[in-house]
Design an enzyme around this catalytic site. Structure first.
Site, PDB file in Angstrom:
ATOM      1  N   GLU A  34      -6.769 -51.891  56.225  1.00 35.26           N
ATOM      2  CA  GLU A  34      -6.625 -51.822  54.849  1.00 35.26           C
ATOM      3  C   GLU A  34      -6.356 -50.318  54.927  1.00 35.26           C
ATOM      4  OE1 GLU A  34      -5.105 -50.900  51.280  1.00 35.26           O
ATOM      5  OE2 GLU A  34      -5.816 -52.734  51.923  1.00 35.26           O
ATOM      6  N   CYS A  43      -4.150 -56.483  43.696  1.00 33.90           N
ATOM      7  CA  CYS A  43      -4.493 -57.321  42.616  1.00 33.90           C
ATOM      8  C   CYS A  43      -5.675 -57.185  41.683  1.00 33.90           C
ATOM      9  CB  CYS A  43      -4.572 -58.617  42.964  1.00 33.90           C
ATOM     10  SG  CYS A  43      -5.545 -59.804  41.840  1.00 33.90           S
ATOM     11  N   LYS A  52      -5.950 -57.977  33.064  1.00 32.20           N
ATOM     12  CA  LYS A  52      -6.965 -59.211  33.025  1.00 32.20           C
ATOM     13  C   LYS A  52      -8.147 -57.854  32.052  1.00 32.20           C
ATOM     14  CE  LYS A  52      -4.494 -61.643  33.966  1.00 32.20           C
ATOM     15  NZ  LYS A  52      -2.649 -59.953  34.851  1.00 32.20           N
ATOM     16  N   GLY A 116      -2.122 -49.892  60.059  1.00 29.18           N
ATOM     17  CA  GLY A 116      -1.398 -50.131  60.672  1.00 29.18           C
ATOM     18  C   GLY A 116      -0.872 -50.803  60.885  1.00 29.18           C
ATOM     19  N   GLY A 183      11.387 -58.620  30.911  1.00 31.91           N
ATOM     20  CA  GLY A 183       9.876 -58.639  29.983  1.00 31.91           C
ATOM     21  C   GLY A 183      10.072 -60.487  31.135  1.00 31.91           C
ATOM     22  N   VAL A 188       5.894 -58.716  29.992  1.00 30.78           N
ATOM     23  CA  VAL A 188       4.900 -59.088  28.594  1.00 30.78           C
ATOM     24  C   VAL A 188       3.654 -58.783  28.597  1.00 30.78           C
ATOM     25  CG1 VAL A 188       6.994 -60.377  28.082  1.00 30.78           C
ATOM     26  CG2 VAL A 188       4.621 -60.961  29.624  1.00 30.78           C
ATOM     27  N   GLU A 189       2.618 -58.650  29.521  1.00 30.24           N
ATOM     28  CA  GLU A 189       0.973 -58.221  29.930  1.00 30.24           C
ATOM     29  C   GLU A 189       0.825 -56.803  29.320  1.00 30.24           C
ATOM     30  OE1 GLU A 189      -0.463 -62.062  33.235  1.00 30.24           O
ATOM     31  OE2 GLU A 189      -0.383 -59.564  33.438  1.00 30.24           O
ATOM     32  N   ASP A 314       3.274 -61.686  49.284  1.00 31.64           N
ATOM     33  CA  ASP A 314       3.768 -61.134  48.536  1.00 31.64           C
ATOM     34  C   ASP A 314       5.094 -61.023  50.058  1.00 31.64           C
ATOM     35  OD1 ASP A 314       3.016 -61.882  46.596  1.00 31.64           O
ATOM     36  OD2 ASP A 314       2.554 -59.392  45.837  1.00 31.64           O
ATOM     37  N   HIS A 446     -14.465 -83.576  21.627  1.00 34.92           N
ATOM     38  CA  HIS A 446     -13.359 -83.304  20.592  1.00 34.92           C
ATOM     39  C   HIS A 446     -14.721 -82.382  19.365  1.00 34.92           C
ATOM     40  CE1 HIS A 446     -11.755 -83.437  16.296  1.00 34.92           C
ATOM     41  NE2 HIS A 446     -12.614 -84.261  16.095  1.00 34.92           N
TER      42      HIS A 446
END
Length: 468
Positions: A34, A43, A52, A116, A183, A188-189, A314, A446
């Site tokens: 990494e 992410c 989020k 790397g 968009g 949009v987020e 990706d 319900h």
């Protein structure tokens, strides 16, 4: 430090860490490379997780501002601590990184921090931040280096006033206005995050719909909802350029009639998608090939032209989704192990974490029309749901597409409260070829949001809905 391994994974995003863990579980001596100090990739650090966290925080604020009084909750004068908002987001990210560090140690995965670069098909040079290097040899390699924000001609990202979602997640103070180019999901987020706290938002989208890759009904409904939230939406508009003015940015564009226009805002946020990130990998020293979009070419086993090197997430073709990368990472580990795993790419759900949420799996109505496949539609609004009315969450609908002959589910598209969770039912139903009638015959608690699915199944099967 050991430098000979069975499998080396390059990149520690969801695809990379999931793959490394599965490789270790299967008994392989595994290493993870990494380039950044923190594990988790886009992410965890600047994508899914922090977005989020901010979406949840701003939704709480928006709910307090717009709904609490109706519920009989009086808060007095409401205020926003923007710095605490950003600080809390950072704490969530740190917790997730700590979890990943624990998993690497638990699974005895050696982590190399650095860039790397392939020397050949079996050797990798890792250049560390201190300038030193380590040469690693491995029987297999799995490339999971992810993607980075893309831009368009005439728009140069300077990370000051012309920014990406990465910078938008850590702004020094709450802006007064932002113009968002794009968009799609990211656009949009980000619009939701900032519009909820009173920032003036304008979205400029090239296509004639928001979230244009999803079912068109979803984009139309989201536009209605955003308009009620005072988000300005310019569809079928083409951005020509963006200029940093020092204290703000100006975006020049052509409107739907090809007339030149411009808009100035505190920031211009570029959200036109992402592109594969393979810079510095040394692919030229291997047999690996890339396509015209910069994606690594793989076969159905996600194997590159170098048979011992695989690529996932990706950097290969397909949707750029964290959970798609995870599935591919595990798929490759098990493939190397001689197993015969399976991924149905049509059944990988897509989710947009606006509020209400948007989720989709299977065919869109437009795809079925294009392919000439016959279908039935069952569509039921959340405004007719007792649970949604009780929660003051009446926007949106559940939509089912099914085969008219056998009732097989072809697609599920939901815009409404908890759509991200509801979509899992559609994935299960389509994976195991359950029919629309099978799905409405089972019992639903319900009152719940999931009853909108039951009603949509009933309508799609030809039976009338029972108003809930």
């Amino acid at each position: 430090m050991e430098t000979k391994f069975d499998i080396v994974v390059i990149g520690s995003g969801p695809g990379g860490y999931a793959s490394a863990i599965r490789c270790s579980q299967l008994g392989y001596k595994t290493a993870l490379v990494e380039k950044y100090k923190a594990l988790g990739g886009t992410c965890t650090n600047v994508g899914c997780i922090p977005t989020k966290a901010l979406l949840d925080s701003t939704e709480h604020y928006h709910t307090a501002e717009t709904k609490f009084a109706t519920h009989g909750i009086l808060t007095g004068k409401l205020s926003l601590d923007f710095k605490q908002l950003i600080k809390r987001k950072g704490e969530v990210v740190e917790q997730n990184i700590a979890g990943l560090n624990f998993l690497m140690k638990k699974n005895k995965i050696e982590v190399f921090e650095g860039i790397g670069s392939f020397l050949n098909n079996s050797e990798l040079n890792v250049k560390h931040n201190d300038g030193n290097s380590t040469k690693i040899t491995s029987t297999y390699f799995i490339i999971a280096t992810g993607s980075k924000p893309a831009t368009i001609p005439g728009v140069e990202i300077d990370k000051q006033r012309i920014i990406t979602s990465t910078e938008a997640l850590s702004l020094p103070e709450k802006p007064k206005s932002i113009v968002i180019i794009g968009g799609g999901v990211i656009g949009v987020e980000m619009a939701s995050i900032y519009a909820r706290i009173g920032v003036e938002i304008t979205i400029i989208e090239y296509f004639d719909s928001l979230i244009p890759t999803m079912d068109k009904d979803l984009g139309k409904e989201l536009k209605k909802i955003f308009t009620k939230q005072n988000i300005k939406i310019l569809l079928s508009h083409k951005v020509q350029s963006a200029k940093n003015n020092g204290k703000n940015a100006t975006v020049s564009f052509l409107d739907a009639s090809n007339n030149p226009q411009e808009i100035t805002a505190d920031y211009c946020l570029v959200a036109v998608g992402r592109k594969p990130y393979t810079e510095g990998l040394g692919l030229e020293n291997t047999n690996i090939e890339v396509d015209t979009k910069g994606r690594i070419v793989t076969n159905e086993k996600l194997q590159t032209k170098a048979e011992n090197i695989y690529a996932i997430g990706d950097v290969v073709a397909g949707a750029m989704l964290a959970h798609k990368a995870e599935e591919e990472g595990i798929f490759v580990a098990e493939t190397i192990n001689g197993q015969k795993p399976h991924i149905n790419y049509k059944l990988i759900p897509g989710v947009v974490y606006t509020w209400p949420e948007v989720a989709s799996v299977g065919y869109t109505e437009e795809e079925l029309k294009e392919k000439g496949i016959e279908y039935r539609v069952g569509k039921f609004p959340f405004s007719a749901s007792a649970r949604a009315r009780a929660a003051m969450e009446k926007d949106g609908f559940s939509k089912i597409l099914s085969d008219p002959k056998y009732g097989e589910l072809l697609g599920m598209h939901v815009i409404g409260p908890r759509a991200a969770d509801l979509i899992a039912q559609g994935v299960i139903g389509m994976e195991y070829e359950v029919t629309d009638e099978d799905m409405f015959r089972i019992s639903y608690a319900h009152p719940t949001y999931s009853e909108t699915l039951k009603e949509a199944y009933m309508i799609a099967s030809g039976q009338g809905a029972i108003n809930i």
